[in-house]
Design an enzyme around this catalytic site. Sequence first.
Site, short mmCIF file in Angstrom:
data_model
loop_
_atom_site.label_atom_id
_atom_site.label_comp_id
_atom_site.label_asym_id
_atom_site.label_seq_id
_atom_site.Cartn_x
_atom_site.Cartn_y
_atom_site.Cartn_z
N ASP A 2 2.41 66.39 42.28
CA ASP A 2 3.36 65.50 41.58
C ASP A 2 2.77 64.86 40.44
O ASP A 2 1.52 64.95 40.00
CB ASP A 2 3.49 64.26 42.47
CG ASP A 2 4.86 63.70 42.37
OD1 ASP A 2 5.55 63.68 41.59
OD2 ASP A 2 5.37 62.77 43.39
N ASP A 54 3.04 61.33 49.78
CA ASP A 54 2.32 60.23 49.25
C ASP A 54 1.68 59.34 50.40
O ASP A 54 2.36 59.34 51.58
CB ASP A 54 3.01 59.36 48.33
CG ASP A 54 2.24 58.72 47.42
OD1 ASP A 54 1.06 58.61 47.52
OD2 ASP A 54 2.80 58.11 46.41
N ASN A 110 4.05 61.11 37.86
CA ASN A 110 5.05 60.20 38.19
C ASN A 110 5.16 59.36 36.87
O ASN A 110 5.70 58.35 37.11
CB ASN A 110 4.81 59.49 39.29
CG ASN A 110 5.46 60.39 40.50
OD1 ASN A 110 6.70 60.74 40.47
ND2 ASN A 110 4.84 60.62 41.63
N ASP A 117 14.43 64.06 42.39
CA ASP A 117 14.36 62.99 43.45
C ASP A 117 15.68 62.57 44.03
O ASP A 117 15.58 61.84 45.35
CB ASP A 117 13.69 61.64 43.07
CG ASP A 117 11.97 61.75 42.84
OD1 ASP A 117 11.74 62.84 43.64
OD2 ASP A 117 11.40 60.95 42.55
#
Length: 718
Positions: A473, A362, A475, A543
């Site tokens: 991803d 990111d 989120n 994570d």
Amino acid sequence: MSISFFTSTNQFVLNTKRTTYIFDASKDRFLRHLYYGKRISEFQAPEDNDYYNFAPYLATLGDRWSTDIFSQECSFFGSGDFRTDALRLRGADGTSVTDFLYDSYRIFNGRYSLEGLPEARVDETTQTLEVTLVDPITKCRLFLYYTVFEKEDIISRYMVIENRGDAFVKIEKCMSLTLDLDRCDYDMVSLYGSHPHECNYQRVPLHHGTQAITSRRGSTSHQYNPFFAICSHKATEEKGDVYGFNFVYSGCFLNEVEVDQQNHTRVLVGLGSECFSYTLDPGDHFCSPEAVMTYSSSGFGCMSRNFHRFVRTHILPPEALKPHPIVLNTWEACLFNIQEETLLQFADEATKLGFDMLVMDDGWFGARNHDHAGLGDWFVNLKKFPKGLKPFVEEIKAKGIRFGIWIEPEMVNPDSDLYRAHPEWCLHVSGREAKLSRNQLVLDMSNPNVIDYLKESFLKTFEDVPLDYFKWDMNRHLTDVGSAYWSADRQDEVRFRYMKGVYSLLQWFREQYPNAVIETCSGGGGRYDLGMMYYGIQIWTSDNTNPYDRTMIQANAMLAYPATTMSCHVSNPKDSLKSLDYRYKVAVGGMLGYELHILKMNDEIKVEMKKQIQQYRDFEHLMRLGEHYSLVSPVYYPYSAYYYASETRDEFLLTVIEKADCKEGKTKLLKIRQAKSNVIYQDQLTGTKYTGESLRHGISFPLLGERDHAEIVYLKKI
Ligand code: DGJ
């Protein structure tokens, strides 16, 4: 032939290597489930069923033929079966009584293709049974599919509903798989969790009534994995009956298990009814996602290995079977602080240490300096990359390392050019304030204009950029699910259409960038499912990179998914060689990578990392393609032990991991039962030789009761 139909008995018999599944077309009308279990060659169906007071029946057939009594292949709502239903259609007349009658069947090689949904890939032995049912009132046709994967002992189920009438019908509940078992003395095993504590193990006895696992989150979720199993109370890793189930889908799902008045168990897997309905206009059809099941008469180990083989061979893209790149990922090291110069230095170091790939996570695009802004603006941040992305990536790759990049296509920050231009492109309900999660909103992936915008942005930004890898991803979960694109009567279709939009974009990435592989991720394991596995070579498991937590997460994920799918990173060992060693030995259980600030590591650590990377290459094929045997589960003990075996049983990798609270201080005997008695094996790491016989008897392992203690033994036939 794995599928046969016997006219004398009206029975359909589906055989895999070790299992048999039987049902019949009773009275030429009902699909009655008869058997699923160990492979058998003869079966005598009962003449008729017991009668229960209050059971509804048709006068023409008599009271022994109540749909509420016999085991079904697909249960319909409101027409006599009071147990939980697999299919509910509401007709234009407003009623939801659903009833289909058996019509015909067809057996063919290969499978029916699910039009834009992920589906198990076929091989030369795959066969499919299509059973057609009709509803004379709505004129709908129902096609039930059974696709048989003989070698892997897997049967998959899906359905197609076709409206051949002249009025609309609305599908209100759709469950791809029904399995009625004639006992209820079972336990249910499932995986629950939260972010970032996925894949906790739960085993509970079935009770009368309905037990369910469901996701209403728009993704399969960290909270409930779609895998579950039903097993005999005494089933262990190596013994007992186990039925395993999963769903090839990444959105909302429902797994239901009901124990009924007859002490029978009904298992259903599908889209459910809560987050789903779908209108079929005359001439339209709907394909359900695919559900899969397996049966093992020898415990969980065999069930898991059936799923592992199936996922490797029929779900994962073919490139997943080649060695996976060992990546250095920037996230835990840099967060949003992406700097060209630092990354070039990362690439220098990573190349020296033998990494295959640098992945820029990111923070490289739009105004993405924190998680409050930038999502949706898929253009490179020119402050961070003044010359643009292409020269930067070329410079990195000139150093001799491949390059990957992070994206999160499904999301938008309110603070973004995209949102300012198209606020109507996020999921929302007019007049209501849409909820944020991680400061972001969800793009309406059911809207083809959104998909087109994303394709155009990525095409422009990635034009001629030699990318090798995407980390995709996602989120947050879906709230305020309303679409400005779809009409009022189709709003309940949006979650399903969202997933189809995501799948179409994933497929586009695969076709547009054929030299790049995809790793999927949803804040770690929020979409750890067979749907995502169809597109990417691996999934970022969690994570959580704490090795103690990871030991548990990985061991439990392995119940249903092969190590090939499990992306496992060594994170910051804080200058401790012992911690680095421990973290590495936990991570080698899957597809190895690192996630640390390589420029801040001391030389001793770097030398060791280089050795680890070299060593992993020697045996990674065992995790990628081998068979997994769990010896000690960390769910029940303060340590974990397992091994991978090569197909030939000439190589094994045994791993023992002590958890922080391991106080055993004892010697454990770990049996490698797959070793060949008459062969000598040598541990490639220490040189110690073992006879196959002694390995079968067991290797002694002293548990030190120490923090950060793990051992691996790499055995090879000599
Ligand atoms: C969540 C992922 O799981 C992390 O690995 C990282 O990519 C962050 N998102 C980036 O925002």
